[in-house]
Design an enzyme around this catalytic site. Structure first.
Site, mmCIF file in Angstrom:
data_model
loop_
_atom_site.group_PDB
_atom_site.id
_atom_site.type_symbol
_atom_site.label_atom_id
_atom_site.label_comp_id
_atom_site.label_asym_id
_atom_site.label_seq_id
_atom_site.Cartn_x
_atom_site.Cartn_y
_atom_site.Cartn_z
ATOM 1 N N ARG A 194 6.034 5.118 -0.410
ATOM 2 C CA ARG A 194 5.337 5.705 -1.590
ATOM 3 C C ARG A 194 6.628 6.185 -2.353
ATOM 4 O O ARG A 194 7.285 7.095 -2.163
ATOM 5 C CB ARG A 194 4.339 6.912 -1.457
ATOM 6 C CG ARG A 194 4.264 7.642 -2.844
ATOM 7 C CD ARG A 194 2.870 8.594 -2.717
ATOM 8 N NE ARG A 194 1.677 7.803 -2.596
ATOM 9 C CZ ARG A 194 0.699 8.314 -2.804
ATOM 10 N NH1 ARG A 194 0.382 9.387 -3.254
ATOM 11 N NH2 ARG A 194 -0.568 7.701 -2.749
ATOM 12 N N GLN A 234 -5.056 1.060 -2.122
ATOM 13 C CA GLN A 234 -6.226 1.757 -2.553
ATOM 14 C C GLN A 234 -7.001 0.692 -3.016
ATOM 15 O O GLN A 234 -8.273 0.774 -2.960
ATOM 16 C CB GLN A 234 -5.867 2.433 -3.715
ATOM 17 C CG GLN A 234 -6.971 3.342 -4.724
ATOM 18 C CD GLN A 234 -7.407 4.418 -3.775
ATOM 19 O OE1 GLN A 234 -6.691 5.317 -3.332
ATOM 20 N NE2 GLN A 234 -8.774 4.260 -3.443
ATOM 21 N N ARG A 293 -9.881 3.924 2.948
ATOM 22 C CA ARG A 293 -8.463 3.940 2.959
ATOM 23 C C ARG A 293 -8.014 3.769 4.225
ATOM 24 O O ARG A 293 -7.094 3.198 4.700
ATOM 25 C CB ARG A 293 -7.648 5.184 2.313
ATOM 26 C CG ARG A 293 -8.070 5.324 0.890
ATOM 27 C CD ARG A 293 -6.931 4.338 0.096
ATOM 28 N NE ARG A 293 -5.691 4.189 0.451
ATOM 29 C CZ ARG A 293 -4.707 5.144 -0.314
ATOM 30 N NH1 ARG A 293 -4.948 5.999 -1.151
ATOM 31 N NH2 ARG A 293 -3.313 5.235 0.130
#
Ligand code: CP
Ligand code: NVA
Length: 302
Positions: free
Chosen positions: A103, A133, A289
């Site tokens: 990320r 997502q 998720r």
């Protein structure tokens, strides 16, 4: 099947359906207590340059459920945070672990990790994209609507990572998407270019009530993303009309569902009453998720 998940554009319709089908079966096996463990003995490195609740916990738990383990690596604690080049970090991690989730801010960092590490790399959010997502979102839409093809999603808000990824994901699986953003906050140019070949299925407008007409799904996201904290006050004004509220819901189909990737800011991009009325879908979306990412890890890392 792809070797990495660096962005939604990596995925064909067949790839997405393969991931969603596996995610559905992993979800039902997990609930029945007979989940397979295809990643026994494997390790996922998770590099975080931004905060996270869902991504961190779902990847770490998912890896454990698949029989492996995950390492949480805060970028500020890595030598990367002191300037070690990404191509060196990539080549080192490639010697120790079996996959990397990152990320970060720059999409190029994800692409560089994929190029240099020699192992599967998964994008856990960049300023440009949030593919994990969107896989969970498509999984959730399919669960509630029984199909994807032909449905209309209306995205209301900022033309950010969520918007970019939703446009690519929806168009790839045969959905229609109408995006309402203020002038100057349109999705990325690559996304607009991609959407040009889907002219009947894609609409970019400035009026949220136009986008919401006959929508089967409404989605929104925060007005100020991670990294945009300094602009937050100005953004409150720019986005003031870009809210999912009762009036907007009236434009959509009566059985429309609402998605929110979370975290949500009640009273900003969504009103509290609409959020609370749609928590069944929104928290299934958050749960998905876990299942969608387990499918991605199993497909990439076995
Ligand atoms: N939706 C999402 O990615 O949540 P986190 O920022 O908590 O990981
Ligand atoms: N657009 C948001 C998504 C958070 C999951 C951000 O980048 O902060």
């Amino acid at each position: 099947m792809i070797k990495h998940l660096t962005k939604m554009l990596d995925l064909s319709k067949e790839d997405i359906i393969t991931i969603l089908d596996l995610a559905d079966s992993m979800k039902s096996q997990q609930k029945k207590g007979n989940a397979p463990q295809p990643l026994k003995g494997k390790t996922l490195a998770m590099i975080f340059q931004k905060a996270s609740t869902r991504t961190r916990v779902s990847f770490e738990t998912g890896m454990y459920q698949l029989g492996g383990q995950a390492l949480f690596l805060s970028a500020s604690d890595l030598q990367m945070g002191r300037g070690e080049p990404i191509e060196d970090t990539a080549r080192v991690l490639g010697r120790y672990v079996d996959g990397i989730m990152i990320r970060t801010f720059k999409q190029q960092d994800v692409e560089d990790l994929a190029k240099w590490s020699g192992i599967p790399v998964i994008n856990g959010l960049t300023d440009y994209d949030h593919p994990c997502q969107i896989l969970a979102d498509l999984m959730t839409i399919r669960e509630y609507k029984g199909k994807l093809e032909g449905l209309k999603l209306a995205y209301i808000g900022d033309g950010n990572n969520m918007c970019n990824s939703l446009v690519i994901g929806c168009l790839t699986v045969g959905m229609k998407i109408s995006v309402a953003v203020p002038k100057g906050h349109e999705p990325h140019q690559d996304v607009i270019n991609f959407a040009k070949s889907y002219s009947d299925a894609f609409e970019l407008v400035q009026d949220p009530s136009k986008a919401a007409i006959q929508a089967d799904v409404l989605a929104t996201d925060v007005w100020a993303s991670m990294g945009q904290e300094a602009e937050a006050a100005a953004r409150m004004k720019t986005f003031a009309n870009y809210q999912i509220n009762a009036e907007l819901m009236n434009k959509a189909n009566p059985d429309a569902i609402v998605l929110h990737c979370l975290p949500a800011h009640r009273g900003e991009e969504i009103t509290s009453d609409i959020f609370e009325a749609h928590t069944n879908v929104i928290f299934d979306e958050a749960e998905n998720r876990l299942h969608a990412q387990k499918a991605v890890m199993a497909l990439l890392m076995q």
